[in-house]
Scaffold this motif. Structure first.
Motif, PDB file in Angstrom:
ATOM      1  N   GLY A 139      71.471 -54.689 -45.653  1.00  0.00           N
ATOM      2  CA  GLY A 139      71.934 -54.130 -46.911  1.00  0.00           C
ATOM      3  C   GLY A 139      73.371 -54.540 -47.172  1.00  0.00           C
ATOM      4  N   ASP A 140      74.123 -53.705 -47.888  1.00  0.00           N
ATOM      5  CA  ASP A 140      75.519 -54.028 -48.147  1.00  0.00           C
ATOM      6  C   ASP A 140      76.336 -54.020 -46.857  1.00  0.00           C
ATOM      7  N   GLU A 141      76.217 -52.964 -46.074  1.00  0.00           N
ATOM      8  CA  GLU A 141      76.906 -52.867 -44.794  1.00  0.00           C
ATOM      9  C   GLU A 141      75.948 -52.503 -43.663  1.00  0.00           C
ATOM     10  N   VAL A 142      74.881 -51.819 -44.008  1.00  0.00           N
ATOM     11  CA  VAL A 142      73.943 -51.323 -43.005  1.00  0.00           C
ATOM     12  C   VAL A 142      72.903 -52.391 -42.686  1.00  0.00           C
ATOM     13  N   LYS A 143      72.516 -52.446 -41.414  1.00  0.00           N
ATOM     14  CA  LYS A 143      71.398 -53.258 -40.968  1.00  0.00           C
ATOM     15  C   LYS A 143      70.369 -52.351 -40.327  1.00  0.00           C
ATOM     16  N   CYS A 144      69.096 -52.645 -40.539  1.00  0.00           N
ATOM     17  CA  CYS A 144      68.023 -51.925 -39.875  1.00  0.00           C
ATOM     18  C   CYS A 144      67.081 -52.934 -39.244  1.00  0.00           C
ATOM     19  N   ALA A 145      66.634 -52.633 -38.032  1.00  0.00           N
ATOM     20  CA  ALA A 145      65.720 -53.524 -37.323  1.00  0.00           C
ATOM     21  C   ALA A 145      64.599 -52.702 -36.699  1.00  0.00           C
ATOM     22  N   LEU A 146      63.472 -53.364 -36.476  1.00  0.00           N
ATOM     23  CA  LEU A 146      62.322 -52.731 -35.849  1.00  0.00           C
ATOM     24  C   LEU A 146      62.200 -53.196 -34.408  1.00  0.00           C
ATOM     25  N   THR A 147      62.091 -52.229 -33.501  1.00  0.00           N
ATOM     26  CA  THR A 147      61.859 -52.588 -32.102  1.00  0.00           C
ATOM     27  C   THR A 147      60.441 -53.144 -31.962  1.00  0.00           C
ATOM     28  N   GLN A 148      60.136 -53.670 -30.785  1.00  0.00           N
ATOM     29  CA  GLN A 148      58.825 -54.263 -30.568  1.00  0.00           C
ATOM     30  C   GLN A 148      57.699 -53.245 -30.690  1.00  0.00           C
ATOM     31  N   VAL A 149      58.014 -51.971 -30.534  1.00  0.00           N
ATOM     32  CA  VAL A 149      56.991 -50.939 -30.697  1.00  0.00           C
ATOM     33  C   VAL A 149      57.036 -50.302 -32.084  1.00  0.00           C
ATOM     34  N   GLY A 150      57.911 -50.858 -32.974  1.00  0.00           N
ATOM     35  CA  GLY A 150      57.913 -50.419 -34.359  1.00  0.00           C
ATOM     36  C   GLY A 150      58.854 -49.307 -34.715  1.00  0.00           C
ATOM     37  N   HIS A 151      59.768 -48.934 -33.823  1.00  0.00           N
ATOM     38  CA  HIS A 151      60.728 -47.885 -34.135  1.00  0.00           C
ATOM     39  C   HIS A 151      61.953 -48.477 -34.825  1.00  0.00           C
ATOM     40  N   LEU A 152      62.588 -47.680 -35.692  1.00  0.00           N
ATOM     41  CA  LEU A 152      63.716 -48.149 -36.480  1.00  0.00           C
ATOM     42  C   LEU A 152      65.038 -47.915 -35.766  1.00  0.00           C
ATOM     43  N   ASP A 153      65.890 -48.937 -35.761  1.00  0.00           N
ATOM     44  CA  ASP A 153      67.291 -48.823 -35.375  1.00  0.00           C
ATOM     45  C   ASP A 153      68.122 -49.268 -36.572  1.00  0.00           C
ATOM     46  N   CYS A 154      69.084 -48.445 -37.003  1.00  0.00           N
ATOM     47  CA  CYS A 154      69.977 -48.816 -38.099  1.00  0.00           C
ATOM     48  C   CYS A 154      71.417 -48.669 -37.631  1.00  0.00           C
ATOM     49  N   TRP A 155      72.291 -49.584 -38.066  1.00  0.00           N
ATOM     50  CA  TRP A 155      73.687 -49.531 -37.656  1.00  0.00           C
ATOM     51  C   TRP A 155      74.550 -50.165 -38.738  1.00  0.00           C
ATOM     52  N   GLY A 156      75.883 -49.974 -38.620  1.00  0.00           N
ATOM     53  CA  GLY A 156      76.827 -50.495 -39.603  1.00  0.00           C
ATOM     54  C   GLY A 156      77.123 -49.455 -40.662  1.00  0.00           C
ATOM     55  N   GLY A 157      78.123 -49.722 -41.480  1.00  0.00           N
ATOM     56  CA  GLY A 157      78.482 -48.787 -42.539  1.00  0.00           C
ATOM     57  C   GLY A 157      79.101 -47.525 -41.969  1.00  0.00           C
ATOM     58  N   TRP A 158      78.944 -46.445 -42.729  1.00  0.00           N
ATOM     59  CA  TRP A 158      79.559 -45.186 -42.332  1.00  0.00           C
ATOM     60  C   TRP A 158      78.501 -44.108 -42.163  1.00  0.00           C
ATOM     61  N   GLY A 159      78.798 -43.134 -41.332  1.00  0.00           N
ATOM     62  CA  GLY A 159      77.949 -41.961 -41.208  1.00  0.00           C
ATOM     63  C   GLY A 159      76.753 -42.176 -40.300  1.00  0.00           C
ATOM     64  N   VAL A 160      75.917 -41.142 -40.233  1.00  0.00           N
ATOM     65  CA  VAL A 160      74.718 -41.143 -39.410  1.00  0.00           C
ATOM     66  C   VAL A 160      73.541 -41.620 -40.253  1.00  0.00           C
ATOM     67  N   HIS A 161      72.736 -42.524 -39.705  1.00  0.00           N
ATOM     68  CA  HIS A 161      71.610 -43.068 -40.445  1.00  0.00           C
ATOM     69  C   HIS A 161      70.356 -42.249 -40.146  1.00  0.00           C
ATOM     70  N   ARG A 162      69.843 -41.596 -41.184  1.00  0.00           N
ATOM     71  CA  ARG A 162      68.635 -40.794 -41.052  1.00  0.00           C
ATOM     72  C   ARG A 162      67.442 -41.652 -41.457  1.00  0.00           C
ATOM     73  N   THR A 163      66.568 -41.928 -40.532  1.00  0.00           N
ATOM     74  CA  THR A 163      65.430 -42.800 -40.779  1.00  0.00           C
ATOM     75  C   THR A 163      64.131 -42.120 -40.365  1.00  0.00           C
TER      76      THR A 163
END
Length: 545
Positions: A152-176
């Motif tokens: 995204g603009d600052e945030v990145k989100c990726a899927l682990t091999q088992v399909g779980h979401l990891d998001c990082w970058g930007g500000w604050g806590v990422h609720r997924t």
């Protein structure tokens, strides 16, 4: 904007763009992938080659040669993944957008507004570019292997091999969401992920309310921008939500799509591209009519045809000229148009700005308008102005005049003795014309220019982009806007100077009689009476309707 599919058939599309259709010269050879950026779009042909169209600034249409398997178009740059696993990026390199890793083991890529990320064959993330908010310092969870990534603009989100979401970058806590997914897309604060069952989950990475999504159903692919989302249903039909909703969505069966902030593009089941929405960049030529005069506004252009009627093209041309009737002169403003009828009445059309709404009664010979005010030259050679007056731009000095030009919050005119006078906002010296005897005058955002009775072009005001650096010569016509100025010499040569980020200075060859400048484009009249336009067709400023 990014798009995702339920099967691992290549990396996601990316970012937003606006083009109703590929440029006229884009070959219809069949496409396998498409991506929409902020003001340009790119696609991969069945032969693996890249075709781009739209805004050519920053060389963002200069796609590299070679064969590619994935493409992602961003705000001012694009990146693609070659069939050998290498990354190629082009366009603007500010913020290090083009400084991609040089290895050749990548399998997925996605482009955001300022930065990009890619996945290697072992699922490692690599990100580059960005504005410094979590764009380089965090590359994903250490030791984790990912199968898909979205930027995204600052945030990145990726899927682990088992399909779980990891998001990082930007500000604050990422609720997924906590479910397991096969693909993820995002832009700005809005994100969507697709499960193997075809179920779609959408959310916001900030405290904003959850990003809306289409009605329940199963989907094969989804793409989102910061203002809208589009998805392909299990029956291959497209549904969109958000800003454009389903306006203009084509019928048919589709295999891939990409959503921008104001438009979207999709590939149908025979490999052809269909685009819909608002077209910021229109590469088409003006109408083929013959004209005797032109006027350029922010995002539209108008011309007098040889038969005495007026035709406009660009943003909402019907509104700009609706019911104007036969005119003796015309002026195009911000998002509106005013003209003088053959019996001397001032009449305006367009968006409901005070410059087009509060027309002063009277008999006139000429009119000039800008963003929120207008001035007209009466049959008695006196000036009448109307519209907003926050800087005194409508307080015309008493006297008799031969010409008038409305700029941004200021106005200039030429007295019948040939003296230039300006009033209104005085910043950058735009209301301080040099002494001289002048025949014509034009006003832009922060500067103005005039032609002396000997054909010398003189400019004053702000010169941060070189818009006042007049080339030597004798001129018959001149026009200016925000950051560029154009003029026609007495022997018909067309010249432009100033800022060239959107092709404003890329003048066509030929012989001309007149020129007009819009915000990021210009149009000129050939000696044969044809209109020729160049620069950035903001919201379709070049497109004939």
């Amino acid at each position: 904007m990014t798009s995702i599919a339920t099967e691992d058939d290549g990396p996601a599309d990316a970012e937003p763009e606006v083009s109703r259709q590929p440029a006229a010269d884009t070959p219809a050879t069949g496409y396998v992938a498409v991506s929409a950026g902020t003001s340009h779009s790119c696609a991969i042909t069945v032969a693996g080659e890249i075709e781009c169209w739209g805004n050519r600034a920053d060389r963002r249409l200069d796609a590299p040669e070679g064969t590619y398997s994935a493409i992602s178009a961003g705000h001012r740059h694009s990146c693609a993944l070659s069939t050998e696993g290498e990354i190629a990026c082009w366009g603007s390199n500010d913020f290090g957008r083009l400084e991609s890793p040089s290895q050749s083991d990548f399998v997925a890529i996605d482009v955001g507004r300022f930065h990009s990320c890619a996945l290697t064959v072992d699922g490692t993330t690599h990100c580059w570019g960005g504005t410094g908010v979590g764009s380089l310092s965090e590359q994903g969870r250490p030791g984790e292997s990912y199968k898909d990534i979205a930027v995204g603009d600052e945030v990145k989100c990726a899927l682990t091999q088992v399909g779980h979401l990891d998001c990082w970058g930007g500000w604050g806590v990422h609720r997924t969401p906590s479910e397991s997914f096969v693909s993820v897309v995002g832009e700005g604060e809005f994100w969507c992920a697709l499960a193997s069952t075809g179920q779609l989950s959408c959310w916001s990475t900030t405290s904003w309310p959850g990003f809306q999504r289409p009605d329940d159903g199963t989907f094969t692919e989804v793409s989102v921008s910061e203002t809208q989302g589009c998805a392909i249903r299990a029956d291959a039909q497209i549904v969109c939500w958000g800003k454009t909703r389903n306006a203009g969505v084509p019928a048919g069966e589709f295999t891939s799509l990409a959503a921008g902030p104001d438009h979207a593009c999709a590939i149908d089941n025979v490999g052809e591209i269909a685009c819909w929405g608002d077209a910021y960049e229109a590469a088409e030529d003006p109408p083929p009519d013959r004209f005797t005069a032109l006027a350029a506004g922010n995002s539209h252009t108008c011309g007098f045809k040889e038969d005495g009627t007026t035709r406009c093209w660009g943003l909402l041309p019907g509104i700009m000229v609706e019911d104007l009737g036969a005119l003796a002169s015309i002026s195009a403003g911000w998002d509106h148009t005013c003209g003088i009828t053959n019996d001397g009445q001032a009449i305006c059309r367009g968006f409901d700005y005070s410059a087009s709404r509060d027309v002063a009664p009277g008999l006139y010979t000429a009119v000039s308008l800008h963003e929120h005010h207008a001035c007209a030259l009466g049959t008695d050679s006196r000036l009448v102005c109307w519209g907003r007056n926050g800087s005194g731009q409508t307080d015309a000095p008493p006297g008799r005049y031969s010409a008038v030009a409305a700029g941004r919050r200021f106005t200039c005119a030429i007295t019948i003795a040939g003296r230039a006078l300006c009033w209104g906002a005085s910043g950058y010296g735009r209301t301080d014309p040099p002494a001289g005897t002048y025949a014509s005058i034009v006003a832009g955002w922060w500067h103005a220019c005039a032609l002396t009775t000997q054909g010398e072009a003189v400019c004053w005001g702000r010169n941060d982009f070189g818009q006042m650096d007049v080339p030597d010569g004798t001129y018959a016509s001149i026009s200016t806007n925000q950051r560029h100025t154009c003029a026609v010499t007495t022997d018909g040569e067309l010249r432009c100077w100033g800022f060239n980020d959107l092709g404003q200075l890329d003048v066509p060859s030929g012989s001309y009689t007149d020129v007009v400048t819009g915000l990021n484009h210009a149009c000129a009249l050939t000696t044969e009476g044809r209109a020729v336009c160049w620069g950035h067709g903001d919201r379709g400023a070049f497109r004939a309707q």
